[in-house]
Design an enzyme around this catalytic site. Sequence first.
Site, PDB file in Angstrom:
ATOM      1  N   HIS A 188       0.879  -1.165   0.000  1.00  0.00           N
ATOM      2  CA  HIS A 188       0.000   0.000   0.000  1.00  0.00           C
ATOM      3  C   HIS A 188       0.924   1.225   0.000  1.00  0.00           C
ATOM      4  O   HIS A 188       2.020   1.165   0.577  1.00  0.00           O
ATOM      5  CB  HIS A 188      -0.830   0.110   1.279  1.00  0.00           C
ATOM      6  CG  HIS A 188      -1.730  -1.039   1.595  1.00  0.00           C
ATOM      7  ND1 HIS A 188      -1.310  -2.138   2.287  1.00  0.00           N
ATOM      8  CD2 HIS A 188      -3.052  -1.227   1.356  1.00  0.00           C
ATOM      9  CE1 HIS A 188      -2.324  -2.972   2.457  1.00  0.00           C
ATOM     10  NE2 HIS A 188      -3.400  -2.445   1.901  1.00  0.00           N
ATOM     11  N   ASP A 211       2.439   1.962   3.328  1.00  0.00           N
ATOM     12  CA  ASP A 211       3.384   0.979   3.888  1.00  0.00           C
ATOM     13  C   ASP A 211       4.806   1.429   3.606  1.00  0.00           C
ATOM     14  O   ASP A 211       5.717   1.199   4.397  1.00  0.00           O
ATOM     15  CB  ASP A 211       3.227  -0.402   3.228  1.00  0.00           C
ATOM     16  CG  ASP A 211       1.833  -0.965   3.345  1.00  0.00           C
ATOM     17  OD1 ASP A 211       1.115  -0.560   4.274  1.00  0.00           O
ATOM     18  OD2 ASP A 211       1.468  -1.810   2.499  1.00  0.00           O
TER      19      ASP A 211
END
Length: 443
Positions: free
Chosen positions: A108, A111
Amino acid sequence: MANLTIGDKEFFKGIGQIKFEGLESDNPLAYRWYDENRVVAGKTLKEHFKFSVAYWHSFNANGSDPFGGPTLNFAWDESSDVITRAKAKMDSAFEFITKLGMPYYCFHDVDVVDYGNDIVENERRLQTMVEYAKQKQAQSGVKLLWGTANVFSHQRYMNGASTNPDFQVLSHAGAQVKAALDATIALGGENYVFWGGREGYMTLLNTNMKREQEHLARFLHTAKDYARQQGFKGTFFIEPKPMEPTKHQYDYDCATVIGFLRQHDLLGDFKINIEVNHATLAGHTFQHELQVAADAGVLGSVDANRGDYQNGWDTDQFPNNLNELTEAMLIFLEAGGLQGGGVNFDAKIRRNSTDPADLFYAHIGGADTFARALITADNILQKSDFLKVREERYASFDGGKGKEYEQGKLTLEDLRAFAIEKGEPAVKSGRQEYLENLINRFI
Ligand code: XLS
Ligand code: NI
Ligand code: NI
């Protein structure tokens, strides 16, 4: 042991390259079944699975749960500078993935680097990390299976992202997805995932479900059109999940998603990313979801993990159930594999698994279980009467009136006449236990 560190710091000290050592090996840091070059059903195991490491579980999840704080103190989280910290995390991620010998990773946006509330600053941070990731990918040969945007954690998304009743919130999701698509494209990402984190409702009392679902479809079209304009050739995946964090999510399961994609003219660009633990939360087996997707031609990718049958949430444990995975691999092989995607370990080690080696054991076990299941399933298909047993159950449709019925040539009156002519049908066994034993025999 070879030192495969790409950056200047080694995070997983004392752990070298994980190799295939076969069944004779008792080395817990070696593959016993996953020989990436082994050919099964015409493809290497590496090609079949396209194994991927999930950034969020392996490098962000720090063991905290609703009852307690972190248990894992990551060496790469030391710096107070956002970009320095993100780069150290990426160094560690590529060290891990390379040592494990896995060909892919997934992330993501948030992240990879911490996001604040400034859209332009967030874009700048992500772009900086994309440039860094490009170098890492080139040095290691590791590729991006898919990218995605986390539009469910920030408080602004508490009532959903693209299904939020507030258009201003929706626009933020648009900005984030645009940047995540740009990053995915820049890194040669092969696919892009939409998991509808909070795309659902908590109570119907305050929800216009029809309008929210139309907004979701509009959002997917808008994102898809943008990515295609930017030259993205990969596949978009919807990742079904019935609930959690919302009470009810709109992308409940594969059947629901297929109906949604068809209704909103999204089939073709969109396929499905099936997560094992989401399937079981929906009251299905993983096998069921694979079959539903395969039959509709949308079996795109897999998020590999397992749930806990004694509780009802997404525990995201690493796969280790051979019987279930062998049944799943029968469907996988019959479907001809995945369309564009791979097997992403969307799984996390337990809160009390605190040794650096635990992250290796987890992925090694997952890869070995998949490999063993696929090899077993291939043996079942090649060397047993498994397919024949199923085919024979439907033999009455292969010719005569049964075939005419399948072809749409019979009326209800014809069925009545046939029933009278043939009389009471013989009782025929479904042979379930026979087939269950067959699976165990080949394992
Ligand atoms: C959460 C989902 C998530 C997606 C990516 O349950 O599995 O991890 O895979 O957003
Ligand atoms: Ni997932
Ligand atoms: Ni999940």
